[in-house]
Scaffold this active site. Sequence first.
Site, PDB file in Angstrom:
ATOM      1  N   ASN A  23     -72.817  49.883  -3.673  1.00 13.99           N
ATOM      2  CA  ASN A  23     -71.767  49.767  -4.686  1.00 13.99           C
ATOM      3  C   ASN A  23     -71.726  50.934  -5.664  1.00 13.99           C
ATOM      4  O   ASN A  23     -70.891  50.953  -6.562  1.00 13.99           O
ATOM      5  CB  ASN A  23     -71.876  48.424  -5.426  1.00 13.99           C
ATOM      6  CG  ASN A  23     -71.434  47.280  -4.524  1.00 13.99           C
ATOM      7  OD1 ASN A  23     -70.820  47.506  -3.483  1.00 13.99           O
ATOM      8  ND2 ASN A  23     -71.784  46.066  -4.893  1.00 13.99           N
ATOM      9  N   ARG A  92     -62.660  45.974  -0.452  1.00 12.49           N
ATOM     10  CA  ARG A  92     -62.356  45.871  -1.887  1.00 12.49           C
ATOM     11  C   ARG A  92     -62.529  47.203  -2.592  1.00 12.49           C
ATOM     12  O   ARG A  92     -61.686  47.599  -3.415  1.00 12.49           O
ATOM     13  CB  ARG A  92     -63.298  44.827  -2.513  1.00 12.49           C
ATOM     14  CG  ARG A  92     -63.191  44.685  -4.000  1.00 12.49           C
ATOM     15  CD  ARG A  92     -61.978  43.958  -4.402  1.00 12.49           C
ATOM     16  NE  ARG A  92     -61.847  43.854  -5.841  1.00 12.49           N
ATOM     17  CZ  ARG A  92     -60.762  43.331  -6.422  1.00 12.49           C
ATOM     18  NH1 ARG A  92     -59.764  42.890  -5.692  1.00 12.49           N
ATOM     19  NH2 ARG A  92     -60.659  43.257  -7.727  1.00 12.49           N
ATOM     20  N   ARG A 121     -59.791  37.617  -5.267  1.00 14.15           N
ATOM     21  CA  ARG A 121     -59.959  39.070  -5.475  1.00 14.15           C
ATOM     22  C   ARG A 121     -58.674  39.718  -6.023  1.00 14.15           C
ATOM     23  O   ARG A 121     -58.105  40.602  -5.435  1.00 14.15           O
ATOM     24  CB  ARG A 121     -60.393  39.781  -4.183  1.00 14.15           C
ATOM     25  CG  ARG A 121     -61.585  39.206  -3.459  1.00 14.15           C
ATOM     26  CD  ARG A 121     -62.847  39.058  -4.249  1.00 14.15           C
ATOM     27  NE  ARG A 121     -63.515  40.271  -4.683  1.00 14.15           N
ATOM     28  CZ  ARG A 121     -64.409  40.939  -3.963  1.00 14.15           C
ATOM     29  NH1 ARG A 121     -64.695  40.536  -2.762  1.00 14.15           N
ATOM     30  NH2 ARG A 121     -65.005  42.019  -4.441  1.00 14.15           N
ATOM     31  N   PRO A 122     -58.121  39.186  -7.133  1.00 13.27           N
ATOM     32  CA  PRO A 122     -56.888  39.768  -7.703  1.00 13.27           C
ATOM     33  C   PRO A 122     -57.116  41.204  -8.203  1.00 13.27           C
ATOM     34  O   PRO A 122     -58.253  41.642  -8.325  1.00 13.27           O
ATOM     35  CB  PRO A 122     -56.577  38.842  -8.868  1.00 13.27           C
ATOM     36  CG  PRO A 122     -57.858  38.193  -9.200  1.00 13.27           C
ATOM     37  CD  PRO A 122     -58.661  38.104  -7.951  1.00 13.27           C
ATOM     38  N   ILE A 123     -56.017  41.921  -8.485  1.00 11.60           N
ATOM     39  CA  ILE A 123     -56.162  43.288  -9.022  1.00 11.60           C
ATOM     40  C   ILE A 123     -55.360  43.471 -10.309  1.00 11.60           C
ATOM     41  O   ILE A 123     -55.068  44.597 -10.719  1.00 11.60           O
ATOM     42  CB  ILE A 123     -55.749  44.355  -7.983  1.00 11.60           C
ATOM     43  CG1 ILE A 123     -54.268  44.204  -7.592  1.00 11.60           C
ATOM     44  CG2 ILE A 123     -56.624  44.317  -6.748  1.00 11.60           C
ATOM     45  CD1 ILE A 123     -53.749  45.408  -6.815  1.00 11.60           C
ATOM     46  N   ASP A 124     -55.030  42.349 -10.960  1.00 14.58           N
ATOM     47  CA  ASP A 124     -54.195  42.437 -12.170  1.00 14.58           C
ATOM     48  C   ASP A 124     -54.844  43.268 -13.281  1.00 14.58           C
ATOM     49  O   ASP A 124     -54.162  44.002 -14.009  1.00 14.58           O
ATOM     50  CB  ASP A 124     -53.850  41.033 -12.690  1.00 14.58           C
ATOM     51  CG  ASP A 124     -55.094  40.169 -12.865  1.00 14.58           C
ATOM     52  OD1 ASP A 124     -56.009  40.258 -12.008  1.00 14.58           O
ATOM     53  OD2 ASP A 124     -55.186  39.433 -13.844  1.00 14.58           O
ATOM     54  N   ILE A 326     -68.815  34.012 -12.046  1.00 19.42           N
ATOM     55  CA  ILE A 326     -68.003  35.217 -11.814  1.00 19.42           C
ATOM     56  C   ILE A 326     -66.906  35.007 -10.782  1.00 19.42           C
ATOM     57  O   ILE A 326     -65.759  35.380 -11.002  1.00 19.42           O
ATOM     58  CB  ILE A 326     -68.912  36.410 -11.366  1.00 19.42           C
ATOM     59  CG1 ILE A 326     -70.064  36.642 -12.336  1.00 19.42           C
ATOM     60  CG2 ILE A 326     -68.076  37.669 -11.153  1.00 19.42           C
ATOM     61  CD1 ILE A 326     -69.686  37.264 -13.666  1.00 19.42           C
ATOM     62  N   ARG A 397     -72.401  45.535   6.558  1.00 20.47           N
ATOM     63  CA  ARG A 397     -71.534  46.259   5.617  1.00 20.47           C
ATOM     64  C   ARG A 397     -72.349  46.778   4.444  1.00 20.47           C
ATOM     65  O   ARG A 397     -72.000  47.773   3.830  1.00 20.47           O
ATOM     66  CB  ARG A 397     -70.441  45.334   5.069  1.00 20.47           C
ATOM     67  CG  ARG A 397     -69.440  44.887   6.081  1.00 20.47           C
ATOM     68  CD  ARG A 397     -68.311  44.103   5.434  1.00 20.47           C
ATOM     69  NE  ARG A 397     -67.690  44.856   4.357  1.00 20.47           N
ATOM     70  CZ  ARG A 397     -66.505  44.513   3.845  1.00 20.47           C
ATOM     71  NH1 ARG A 397     -65.866  43.464   4.292  1.00 20.47           N
ATOM     72  NH2 ARG A 397     -65.972  45.227   2.866  1.00 20.47           N
TER      73      ARG A 397
HETATM   74  C1  EPZ Z   1     -67.783  44.409  -7.636  1.00 24.21           C
HETATM   75  O1  EPZ Z   1     -66.643  43.734  -7.181  1.00 24.21           O
HETATM   76  C2  EPZ Z   1     -68.746  44.477  -6.460  1.00 24.21           C
HETATM   77  N1  EPZ Z   1     -68.123  45.192  -5.344  1.00 24.21           N
HETATM   78  C3  EPZ Z   1     -69.114  43.065  -6.006  1.00 24.21           C
HETATM   79  O2  EPZ Z   1     -70.095  43.191  -4.977  1.00 24.21           O
HETATM   80  C4  EPZ Z   1     -69.739  42.318  -7.169  1.00 24.21           C
HETATM   81  O3  EPZ Z   1     -70.013  41.000  -6.775  1.00 24.21           O
HETATM   82  C5  EPZ Z   1     -68.760  42.318  -8.353  1.00 24.21           C
HETATM   83  O4  EPZ Z   1     -68.416  43.679  -8.705  1.00 24.21           O
HETATM   84  C6  EPZ Z   1     -69.348  41.655  -9.582  1.00 24.21           C
HETATM   85  O5  EPZ Z   1     -70.541  42.299  -9.939  1.00 24.21           O
HETATM   86  C7  EPZ Z   1     -68.064  46.543  -5.399  1.00 24.21           C
HETATM   87  O6  EPZ Z   1     -68.496  47.186  -6.339  1.00 24.21           O
HETATM   88  C8  EPZ Z   1     -67.417  47.208  -4.209  1.00 24.21           C
HETATM   89  P1  EPZ Z   1     -65.024  42.370 -10.520  1.00 24.21           P
HETATM   90  P2  EPZ Z   1     -65.288  43.724  -8.073  1.00 24.21           P
HETATM   91  O7  EPZ Z   1     -63.756  43.135 -10.658  1.00 24.21           O
HETATM   92  O8  EPZ Z   1     -65.203  44.947  -8.889  1.00 24.21           O
HETATM   93  C9  EPZ Z   1     -61.916  38.839 -11.409  1.00 24.21           C
HETATM   94  C10 EPZ Z   1     -71.021  42.833  -2.879  1.00 24.21           C
HETATM   95  O9  EPZ Z   1     -71.542  41.803  -2.420  1.00 24.21           O
HETATM   96  N2  EPZ Z   1     -60.896  39.915 -11.401  1.00 24.21           N
HETATM   97  O10 EPZ Z   1     -66.157  42.716 -11.429  1.00 24.21           O
HETATM   98  O11 EPZ Z   1     -64.168  43.384  -7.155  1.00 24.21           O
HETATM   99  C11 EPZ Z   1     -62.550  38.679 -10.042  1.00 24.21           C
HETATM  100  O12 EPZ Z   1     -61.779  37.814  -9.233  1.00 24.21           O
HETATM  101  C12 EPZ Z   1     -69.738  42.726  -3.652  1.00 24.21           C
HETATM  102  O13 EPZ Z   1     -71.494  43.979  -2.773  1.00 24.21           O
HETATM  103  C13 EPZ Z   1     -59.592  39.572 -11.744  1.00 24.21           C
HETATM  104  O14 EPZ Z   1     -59.286  38.418 -12.036  1.00 24.21           O
HETATM  105  O15 EPZ Z   1     -65.561  42.492  -9.023  1.00 24.21           O
HETATM  106  C14 EPZ Z   1     -63.901  38.088 -10.382  1.00 24.21           C
HETATM  107  O16 EPZ Z   1     -63.738  36.703 -10.595  1.00 24.21           O
HETATM  108  C15 EPZ Z   1     -69.160  41.337  -3.621  1.00 24.21           C
HETATM  109  N3  EPZ Z   1     -58.653  40.562 -11.745  1.00 24.21           N
HETATM  110  C16 EPZ Z   1     -64.249  38.769 -11.697  1.00 24.21           C
HETATM  111  O17 EPZ Z   1     -62.994  39.252 -12.246  1.00 24.21           O
HETATM  112  C17 EPZ Z   1     -58.960  41.867 -11.423  1.00 24.21           C
HETATM  113  O18 EPZ Z   1     -58.067  42.735 -11.449  1.00 24.21           O
HETATM  114  C18 EPZ Z   1     -65.197  39.969 -11.574  1.00 24.21           C
HETATM  115  O19 EPZ Z   1     -64.674  40.821 -10.587  1.00 24.21           O
HETATM  116  C19 EPZ Z   1     -60.299  42.177 -11.070  1.00 24.21           C
HETATM  117  C20 EPZ Z   1     -61.253  41.188 -11.077  1.00 24.21           C
END
Ligand code: EPZ
Length: 417
Positions: A23, A92, A121-124, A326, A397
């Site tokens: 990551n 992602r 996994r939203p991107i908002d 989370i 992966r």
């Molecule tokens: C990163 O994902 C990691 N992936 C994940 O690791 C890790 O679990 C996660 O951070 C939390 O630490 C990578 O770095 C490639 P977030 P990311 O944005 O960035 C919500 C693994 O196993 N959210 O911190 O996608 C989301 O749904 C993977 O290696 C929104 O609502 O996670 C989650 O509930 C799995 N809108 C929370 O926030 C958004 O636009 C945290 O997500 C973005 C996120």
Amino acid sequence: MAEYKIIGGNPLIGEVKIEGAKNAVLKMIAAAVLSDEEIILENVPKVSDVQSMLQIFKDLGGEYKEEDSRLILNGAKIHSYKLNEEITKKLRASIVFAGPLLARFGRVQMFHPGGCSIGPRPIDYHLKAFTQFGAKIKNYDKYYEISIRKPKGTTIYFDDVTVTGTENALLFSVLAQGESSIRLAALEPEVQDLIALLKKMGANIKFHSFGRYEVRGVKKLHSAKHKILPDRIVGATFAIIGAATNGHIRIKNFLPEHNDLFLFKLKEIGVPYQIYQDVLEIFPHKSLKPTKIVTRVFPGFPTDLQAPFSLLLLQAEGKSRIFETIFDSRLKYLLELKKMGANIEIIDNHNAYIYGPSKLKGCEIKSLDLRAGATLVGAALMAEGNSTIYNTELIERGYENFSQKLVLLGANIKELS
Ligand code: EPZ
């Protein structure tokens, strides 16, 4: 489709070396878009997600050379701002190409990224960050077209902490004109490692004690060389599986300061361990105590260790609780453990109780995402009898040579692809 045939019962004995952090490296490949000079990364893990990100980088026009665990990237010939649909739908991390492409070209065409099935996994948050920077976002039914006339710095706020959201904002703001302040930022060690690389490339980034990154945009970023930090999640996963099989293993390239809460929990339930420099040694245990695991952003207990840690809760004498704060659906693997005889009560998408000690029986199970997959391998190793685990390509992966490393520690695993 790959699968593992496992015969449980062997305690793991020996030493394992942990690779560079998946990551961290995935975002450093995207960072190479920001410069037209060579970026050299060392300690690159051999995992399939790296190959996927390199495929996208190449599609954009980037060039790279792999020399064992060294990766030489050059973004000079990048000519496209359109992300490869097929790969971005699976990965992602691909979303972090958006920030650098917007900074370099003022445009990016991206599809909704896919990734592990641990929630929607939203991107908002990402889109909101780009909008705060002044970008225009057009949402077509299959992809987004994001454009910005003049990349200018500003103060941006996130509704909640997001790792890749923070990284996208950093990767955009380092070349944006003027000052940016990224509020409610993610502090994960992998984000800090990305910042270390960006600063070596000439970026001006400072950490503010209120959990902010203050960035002053620069005109150009130059070549840099960077050794990627060890993968704290892979290191802790091996520690857990070693303890779950009541083995005696040494984990090299384990940085305790990146696994603070994990080590606190390991000690609290009674797993004997010792740390000297960057080696964690796990010793056999007599009995384990139950505990409560609450996942939080760093420096809290990592959500990526929630599934693996359940293996130790299964052996604890009493009732343990898991509270996954989370992600919205990261407890599904518990159903696979129940198939093996685990005594688990799933309350809702975020809460479960584990009653130990639970004796597991080998059976046919499938891995749902890379962390759940690694967990099921650990469950099969501590179970009685034979297990078959399907979809193990998901584990590859993010875990380099996972089954081979376990076999070297004494595990009875046959890999079938
Ligand atoms: C990163 O994902 C990691 N992936 C994940 O690791 C890790 O679990 C996660 O951070 C939390 O630490 C990578 O770095 C490639 P977030 P990311 O944005 O960035 C919500 C693994 O196993 N959210 O911190 O996608 C989301 O749904 C993977 O290696 C929104 O609502 O996670 C989650 O509930 C799995 N809108 C929370 O926030 C958004 O636009 C945290 O997500 C973005 C996120």
